[in-house]
Design a protein around this motif. Structure first.
Motif, mmCIF file in Angstrom:
data_model
loop_
_atom_site.group_PDB
_atom_site.id
_atom_site.type_symbol
_atom_site.label_atom_id
_atom_site.label_comp_id
_atom_site.label_asym_id
_atom_site.label_seq_id
_atom_site.Cartn_x
_atom_site.Cartn_y
_atom_site.Cartn_z
ATOM 1 N N ASP A 67 -3.368 1.595 7.154
ATOM 2 C CA ASP A 67 -3.952 2.885 6.772
ATOM 3 C C ASP A 67 -5.397 2.714 6.305
ATOM 4 O OD1 ASP A 67 -1.522 4.137 7.335
ATOM 5 O OD2 ASP A 67 -0.862 4.110 5.247
ATOM 6 N N THR A 68 -5.637 1.660 5.525
ATOM 7 C CA THR A 68 -6.993 1.392 5.028
ATOM 8 C C THR A 68 -7.940 1.104 6.178
ATOM 9 O OG1 THR A 68 -6.097 0.554 2.937
ATOM 10 C CG2 THR A 68 -8.346 -0.107 3.505
ATOM 11 N N HIS A 71 -8.655 4.254 8.321
ATOM 12 C CA HIS A 71 -9.580 5.149 7.612
ATOM 13 C C HIS A 71 -11.012 4.609 7.663
ATOM 14 C CE1 HIS A 71 -11.317 7.732 4.574
ATOM 15 N NE2 HIS A 71 -11.730 6.642 3.951
#
Length: 181
Positions: A67-68, A71
């Motif tokens: 997810d990091t 993003h």
């Protein structure tokens, strides 16, 4: 250590997220499992024809690594204040690099800092600057020069590390498109 398969998955995800953001398309679905679920800090760096084109990251993260990275790969295309947004015509010449960070630790002596192994964080008051381990190597800096530049990144005087600024180190596993995985 993140294995070759997970590095490939992260690079593919980063590429898809970058291209989706530039083309104003929906972000990709984020794949999970294995190292992609680890909660750790990361940076995504992009180069255009070998020149730095953007770099953004997060040190303190509770979200899964996938997810990091997704993003950061999206926002680095248009949110690094040093650069104009990436255009669709640039995409074929953009290469991605991911740095997955270990937790930071405060140093007791600058002798603990190893060029090429450690990244630096300098903190003083409300100011904080970070440089990845590969920056010192790429520029041929010694320990003191690396500290000076990290202070500048924090908008501090270059010698703030000698005058009470807090010094932290971390390590990074760095991999990118076209590198041996």
């Amino acid at each position: 250590m993140i294995g070759p398969d997970d590095r490939q998955r992260l690079l593919r995800l980063a590429r898809e997220a970058l291209e989706a953001r530039v083309r104003k398309a929906p972000p990709p679905l984020v794949e999970h499992g294995g190292a992609l679920d680890w909660p750790c800090g990361a940076f995504v760096t992009i180069h255009y024809r070998g020149d730095l084109r953007g770099c953004l990251g997060r040190v303190d993260v509770n979200a899964p690594l996938a997810d990091t990275v997704a993003h950061l790969a999206g926002v680095v295309s248009d949110s690094d204040p040093r650069f104009d947004p990436v255009s669709a015509r640039e995409l074929p010449d953009i290469s991605l690099e991911i740095s997955v960070l270990t937790p930071e630790e405060e140093v007791r002596s600058i002798d603990q800092i190893e060029i090429g192994r450690h990244g630096l964080i300098i903190e003083q008051g409300h100011r904080r600057g970070l440089l990845l381990p590969q920056v010192a190597t790429e520029h041929g800096w010694n320990r003191e020069t690396f500290l000076d530049h990290t202070c500048r990144k924090a908008s501090l005087p270059p010698d703030a590390w000698r005058r009470g600024a807090r010094i932290l180190i971390f390590e990074a596993q760095v991999f990118g498109e076209g590198s041996r995985l």
